[in-house]
Design an enzyme around this catalytic site. Structure first.
Site, PDB file in Angstrom:
ATOM      1  N   ALA A 124      -7.136 -28.713  24.786  1.00  0.00           N
ATOM      2  CA  ALA A 124      -6.450 -27.652  25.526  1.00  0.00           C
ATOM      3  C   ALA A 124      -5.635 -28.288  26.642  1.00  0.00           C
ATOM      4  O   ALA A 124      -5.840 -29.458  26.996  1.00  0.00           O
ATOM      5  CB  ALA A 124      -7.461 -26.673  26.114  1.00  0.00           C
ATOM      6  N   LYS A 125      -4.733 -27.509  27.191  1.00  0.00           N
ATOM      7  CA  LYS A 125      -3.810 -27.999  28.204  1.00  0.00           C
ATOM      8  C   LYS A 125      -4.542 -28.596  29.412  1.00  0.00           C
ATOM      9  O   LYS A 125      -4.122 -29.590  29.984  1.00  0.00           O
ATOM     10  CB  LYS A 125      -2.916 -26.816  28.610  1.00  0.00           C
ATOM     11  CG  LYS A 125      -1.864 -27.096  29.602  1.00  0.00           C
ATOM     12  CD  LYS A 125      -0.471 -26.770  29.086  1.00  0.00           C
ATOM     13  CE  LYS A 125       0.575 -27.020  30.156  1.00  0.00           C
ATOM     14  NZ  LYS A 125       0.692 -28.431  30.521  1.00  0.00           N
ATOM     15  N   ARG A 126      -5.680 -27.982  29.738  1.00  0.00           N
ATOM     16  CA  ARG A 126      -6.406 -28.424  30.931  1.00  0.00           C
ATOM     17  C   ARG A 126      -6.963 -29.848  30.810  1.00  0.00           C
ATOM     18  O   ARG A 126      -7.363 -30.452  31.793  1.00  0.00           O
ATOM     19  CB  ARG A 126      -7.549 -27.445  31.249  1.00  0.00           C
ATOM     20  CG  ARG A 126      -8.653 -27.473  30.237  1.00  0.00           C
ATOM     21  CD  ARG A 126      -9.671 -26.352  30.434  1.00  0.00           C
ATOM     22  NE  ARG A 126     -10.287 -26.018  29.167  1.00  0.00           N
ATOM     23  CZ  ARG A 126     -11.249 -26.702  28.586  1.00  0.00           C
ATOM     24  NH1 ARG A 126     -11.770 -27.769  29.181  1.00  0.00           N
ATOM     25  NH2 ARG A 126     -11.738 -26.333  27.430  1.00  0.00           N
TER      26      ARG A 126
END
Ligand code: GLU
Length: 310
Positions: free
Chosen positions: A242-244
């Site tokens: 995920a982006k995080r």
């Protein structure tokens, strides 16, 4: 001529895993001289943003991928989706379902019913029970497929080109959601057929939904494509990327100083198609590509893969 596609949902920027799947889809189509298409799966206005679709296309182009027709926006096909669902209704292959997610989760289920599968609560209601359910509901019903009329014992087996034989119990898949939108399953089957796609490449998180698509294709008399489910890219902690997690989008990679050709080189390396450190364009990989040799396990990133330049 083979026809492949990549079908992103415009809900956020593409990450390394999406870009890698797009590269595999492009290579699979192009290495046999086939055509390649893009479909923007903007079925749900609540999670789709036009600006996101545009930048997804830009990212794919920056990597050197190309396609043969203007991208198809799935939302433009709503009429066809609804007409095909109505056809199943007319054949008595659908029924309304008022169950909430929670009710589905908590309903008693028959042995061997997979986790999350629809337990059949609304399937066999008589007229009276159905009217009672409709009267007490605070939202319109979804529409589900009567899978048992189409698949004896509900088990569907198919051979995935990458994952091998898969055998899954098919439940009563949602055809139309409570908010009136066609389901992803309906749209993907109809749109792959509409676009003449005969090779589907996508992440293997969708592997077990494929039997639903095969049942739907059969219900409409369509020839299903061949499926290639690509193992996912995982974060260093083993969870879905995920982006995080770090520098996982093309914009992140470019900000770290990676050239797009280096990004393709690194993706290719993860697919067994390049040596460490190579700078490449997709065209350079055509001669090296052999679908039978693609890795069959997820690519688990190391912390430095998402913190440092490649
Ligand atoms: N739109 C789906 C996704 O972005 C992919 C669907 C498909 O390739 O069939 O995960």
């Amino acid at each position: 001529m083979p026809r492949g596609r990549f079908a992103p949902s415009p809900s956020g920027p593409l990450h390394i895993g999406n870009l890698r799947t797009a590269l595999v889809a492009w290579l699979l189509a192009r290495h046999t001289g086939g055509e390649f298409l893009i479909r923007i799966e903007d079925l749900d206005p609540a999670t789709s943003r036009p600006g996101v679709a545009r930048s997804q296309l830009e990212d794919l182009r920056r990597l050197g991928l190309d396609w043969d027709e203007p991208p198809l926006f799935q939302s433009t096909r709503r009429h066809a989706h609804h007409a095909a669902v109505e056809q199943l209704v007319a054949r008595d292959l659908a029924y309304p379902c008022w169950c909430s997610r929670r009710e589905i989760r908590e309903a008693p289920r028959a042995p061997h019913t997979p986790e999350g599968a629809y337990p059949g609560t609304c399937r066999d209601l008589d007229e009276e029970a159905r009217a009672r359910r409709a009267a007490s509901a605070d939202r319109p019903p979804a529409l589900r497929l009567r899978a048992d009329r189409l698949v004896a014992d509900r088990r569907v087996t198919f051979v995935d080109e990458m994952a091998g034989p898969v055998s899954v119990l098919v439940d009563d898949v949602v055809l139309r959601r409570g908010d009136g939108l066609p389901s992803y399953h309906v749209a993907v089957v109809l749109d792959d057929d509409h676009q003449g796609v005969d090779q589907v490449v996508r992440g293997d998180d969708l592997l077990t939904t494929t039997p639903r698509h095969l049942v739907l294709a059969a219900a409409w008399g369509l020839t299903p494509p061949r499926h290639h489910h690509v193992p996912l890219v995982l974060a260093p902690d083993g969870t879905r990327l995920a982006k995080r997690h770090g520098a996982v989008t093309l914009a992140d990679r470019l900000a770290l100083g990676d050239h797009p050709r280096r990004v393709v080189g690194r993706l290719a390396e993860s697919l067994g198609l390049a040596e460490p450190g190579e700078h490449l364009g997709p065209d350079d990989l055509l001669d090296r590509f052999d679908p039978s040799r693609l890795p069959r396990t997820p690519w688990r990133l190391r912390p430095r893969d998402i913190e440092e330049p490649w």
